[in-house]
Design a protein around this motif. Structure first.
Motif, PDB file in Angstrom:
ATOM      1  N   ALA A  34       0.817  -1.216   0.000  1.00 47.98           N
ATOM      2  CA  ALA A  34       0.000   0.000   0.000  1.00 47.98           C
ATOM      3  C   ALA A  34       0.850   1.265   0.000  1.00 47.98           C
ATOM      4  O   ALA A  34       0.421   2.311  -0.495  1.00 47.98           O
ATOM      5  N   LEU A  35       2.057   1.177   0.547  1.00 47.09           N
ATOM      6  CA  LEU A  35       2.938   2.353   0.558  1.00 47.09           C
ATOM      7  C   LEU A  35       3.308   2.803  -0.850  1.00 47.09           C
ATOM      8  O   LEU A  35       3.526   3.988  -1.084  1.00 47.09           O
ATOM      9  N   ALA A  36       3.369   1.856  -1.784  1.00 47.74           N
ATOM     10  CA  ALA A  36       3.698   2.217  -3.165  1.00 47.74           C
ATOM     11  C   ALA A  36       2.636   3.131  -3.759  1.00 47.74           C
ATOM     12  O   ALA A  36       2.948   4.008  -4.568  1.00 47.74           O
ATOM     13  N   GLY A  37       1.395   2.940  -3.361  1.00 49.79           N
ATOM     14  CA  GLY A  37       0.313   3.766  -3.878  1.00 49.79           C
ATOM     15  C   GLY A  37      -0.033   4.950  -3.006  1.00 49.79           C
ATOM     16  O   GLY A  37      -0.953   5.707  -3.322  1.00 49.79           O
ATOM     17  N   ALA A  38       0.707   5.155  -1.918  1.00 51.17           N
ATOM     18  CA  ALA A  38       0.386   6.219  -0.973  1.00 51.17           C
ATOM     19  C   ALA A  38       0.326   7.612  -1.611  1.00 51.17           C
ATOM     20  O   ALA A  38      -0.594   8.376  -1.302  1.00 51.17           O
ATOM     21  N   PRO A  39       1.259   7.968  -2.492  1.00 54.20           N
ATOM     22  CA  PRO A  39       1.162   9.317  -3.063  1.00 54.20           C
ATOM     23  C   PRO A  39      -0.117   9.569  -3.861  1.00 54.20           C
ATOM     24  O   PRO A  39      -0.577  10.700  -3.947  1.00 54.20           O
ATOM     25  N   GLU A  40      -0.694   8.517  -4.427  1.00 55.03           N
ATOM     26  CA  GLU A  40      -1.900   8.681  -5.244  1.00 55.03           C
ATOM     27  C   GLU A  40      -3.176   8.285  -4.509  1.00 55.03           C
ATOM     28  O   GLU A  40      -4.267   8.385  -5.071  1.00 55.03           O
ATOM     29  N   THR A  41      -3.069   7.823  -3.271  1.00 49.62           N
ATOM     30  CA  THR A  41      -4.245   7.466  -2.485  1.00 49.62           C
ATOM     31  C   THR A  41      -4.946   8.737  -2.031  1.00 49.62           C
ATOM     32  O   THR A  41      -4.301   9.697  -1.630  1.00 49.62           O
ATOM     33  N   THR A  42      -6.272   8.719  -2.120  1.00 48.30           N
ATOM     34  CA  THR A  42      -7.050   9.885  -1.682  1.00 48.30           C
ATOM     35  C   THR A  42      -8.078   9.455  -0.650  1.00 48.30           C
ATOM     36  O   THR A  42      -8.411   8.271  -0.536  1.00 48.30           O
ATOM     37  N   CYS A  43      -8.589  10.425   0.063  1.00 50.31           N
ATOM     38  CA  CYS A  43      -9.618  10.141   1.059  1.00 50.31           C
ATOM     39  C   CYS A  43     -10.890   9.656   0.379  1.00 50.31           C
ATOM     40  O   CYS A  43     -11.487   8.678   0.807  1.00 50.31           O
ATOM     41  N   GLU A  44     -11.281  10.310  -0.672  1.00 50.67           N
ATOM     42  CA  GLU A  44     -12.543   9.978  -1.339  1.00 50.67           C
ATOM     43  C   GLU A  44     -12.437   8.742  -2.220  1.00 50.67           C
ATOM     44  O   GLU A  44     -13.346   7.918  -2.262  1.00 50.67           O
ATOM     45  N   GLY A  45     -11.334   8.595  -2.944  1.00 51.82           N
ATOM     46  CA  GLY A  45     -11.212   7.521  -3.924  1.00 51.82           C
ATOM     47  C   GLY A  45     -10.442   6.310  -3.467  1.00 51.82           C
ATOM     48  O   GLY A  45     -10.455   5.273  -4.130  1.00 51.82           O
ATOM     49  N   GLY A  46      -9.761   6.409  -2.361  1.00 52.45           N
ATOM     50  CA  GLY A  46      -8.966   5.284  -1.878  1.00 52.45           C
ATOM     51  C   GLY A  46      -7.684   5.098  -2.668  1.00 52.45           C
ATOM     52  O   GLY A  46      -7.132   6.045  -3.223  1.00 52.45           O
ATOM     53  N   ALA A  47      -7.226   3.861  -2.728  1.00 45.94           N
ATOM     54  CA  ALA A  47      -5.974   3.530  -3.407  1.00 45.94           C
ATOM     55  C   ALA A  47      -6.172   3.590  -4.921  1.00 45.94           C
ATOM     56  O   ALA A  47      -7.277   3.357  -5.420  1.00 45.94           O
ATOM     57  N   PRO A  48      -5.099   3.856  -5.656  1.00 47.53           N
ATOM     58  CA  PRO A  48      -5.215   3.889  -7.117  1.00 47.53           C
ATOM     59  C   PRO A  48      -5.484   2.492  -7.684  1.00 47.53           C
ATOM     60  O   PRO A  48      -5.085   1.482  -7.101  1.00 47.53           O
ATOM     61  N   PRO A  92      -4.897   2.500   6.743  1.00 45.81           N
ATOM     62  CA  PRO A  92      -4.254   3.595   7.488  1.00 45.81           C
ATOM     63  C   PRO A  92      -3.780   4.732   6.576  1.00 45.81           C
ATOM     64  O   PRO A  92      -3.803   5.900   6.973  1.00 45.81           O
ATOM     65  N   ILE A  93      -3.371   4.407   5.363  1.00 46.25           N
ATOM     66  CA  ILE A  93      -2.921   5.444   4.438  1.00 46.25           C
ATOM     67  C   ILE A  93      -4.108   6.286   3.988  1.00 46.25           C
ATOM     68  O   ILE A  93      -4.034   7.526   3.953  1.00 46.25           O
ATOM     69  N   GLN A  94      -5.209   5.627   3.671  1.00 50.71           N
ATOM     70  CA  GLN A  94      -6.396   6.379   3.290  1.00 50.71           C
ATOM     71  C   GLN A  94      -6.898   7.211   4.470  1.00 50.71           C
ATOM     72  O   GLN A  94      -7.321   8.360   4.289  1.00 50.71           O
ATOM     73  N   ALA A  95      -6.841   6.662   5.669  1.00 50.98           N
ATOM     74  CA  ALA A  95      -7.254   7.404   6.855  1.00 50.98           C
ATOM     75  C   ALA A  95      -6.372   8.641   7.047  1.00 50.98           C
ATOM     76  O   ALA A  95      -6.872   9.717   7.410  1.00 50.98           O
ATOM     77  N   TYR A  96      -5.082   8.511   6.778  1.00 47.99           N
ATOM     78  CA  TYR A  96      -4.169   9.656   6.877  1.00 47.99           C
ATOM     79  C   TYR A  96      -4.575  10.759   5.897  1.00 47.99           C
ATOM     80  O   TYR A  96      -4.482  11.944   6.214  1.00 47.99           O
TER      81      TYR A  96
END
Length: 170
Positions: free
Chosen positions: A29-43, A94-98
């Motif tokens: 999940a850390l690989a997608g962290a820069p593109e993860t959003t609150c509304e859309g989640g992981a890429p 946790p990344i999306q929550a952040y």
């Protein structure tokens, strides 16, 4: 994939290896962290990367079940696949929550203040919602790892099979 599964000891080693590899799955999940959003989640591409990992795990479980002369057509096999996918999405959470900070923390603290656990509200406010999610995820992952990769009994192998989502074997 790359180990013989002829004996019970070989299967136990494979189960423990796969259980250890599961500890790395939330790190994907850390690989997608820069593109993860609150509304859309992981890429979407992160899920595309995950699918071969899931298929690999199910192929290994199928090989073990074949050696044990058991069918893959079982509720345990299907639930194990869902458990594997849940483990992956737990790492994304946790990344999306952040990405949902500070609103998520404010709402979470407010709900704690309204509950019988109001004494925990200051701690949650300090940790933030994403920090609490990360601590709970880490505790779950590490406790499963300790149980799954130690020991030598049949029960330990069942637990080792459960961690990587090998429900048909467990």
């Amino acid at each position: 994939f790359y180990a013989p599964l002829d004996s019970d000891a070989d299967r136990g080693l494979t189960l423990r290896r796969e259980a250890r590899l599961m500890a790395l799955l939330p790190l994907l999940a850390l690989a997608g962290a820069p593109e993860t959003t609150c509304e859309g989640g992981a890429p979407s591409w992160l899920y595309v990367i995950y699918v071969p990992i899931l298929v690999r795990a199910k192929i290994i479980e199928w090989r073990i079940l074949t050696e044990l002369k058991q069918s893959i057509i079982s509720l345990g096999f299907v639930l194990g696949m869902l458990d594997h996918m849940d483990y992956f999405t737990d790492g994304v959470f946790p990344i999306q929550a952040y990405k949902c900070e500070p609103e998520a923390t404010n709402l979470f603290v407010f709900s704690f203040k309204q509950s019988w656990a109001s004494c925990l509200a200051p701690m949650i406010s300090t940790l933030h919602f994403s920090g609490a999610a990360l601590i709970l995820l880490s505790a779950a992952v590490f406790s499963q790892q300790v149980i799954a990769v130690t020991g030598d009994t049949f029960l330990d192998k069942s637990v080792a099979a459960d961690v990587p989502g090998f429900g048909g074997v467990a």
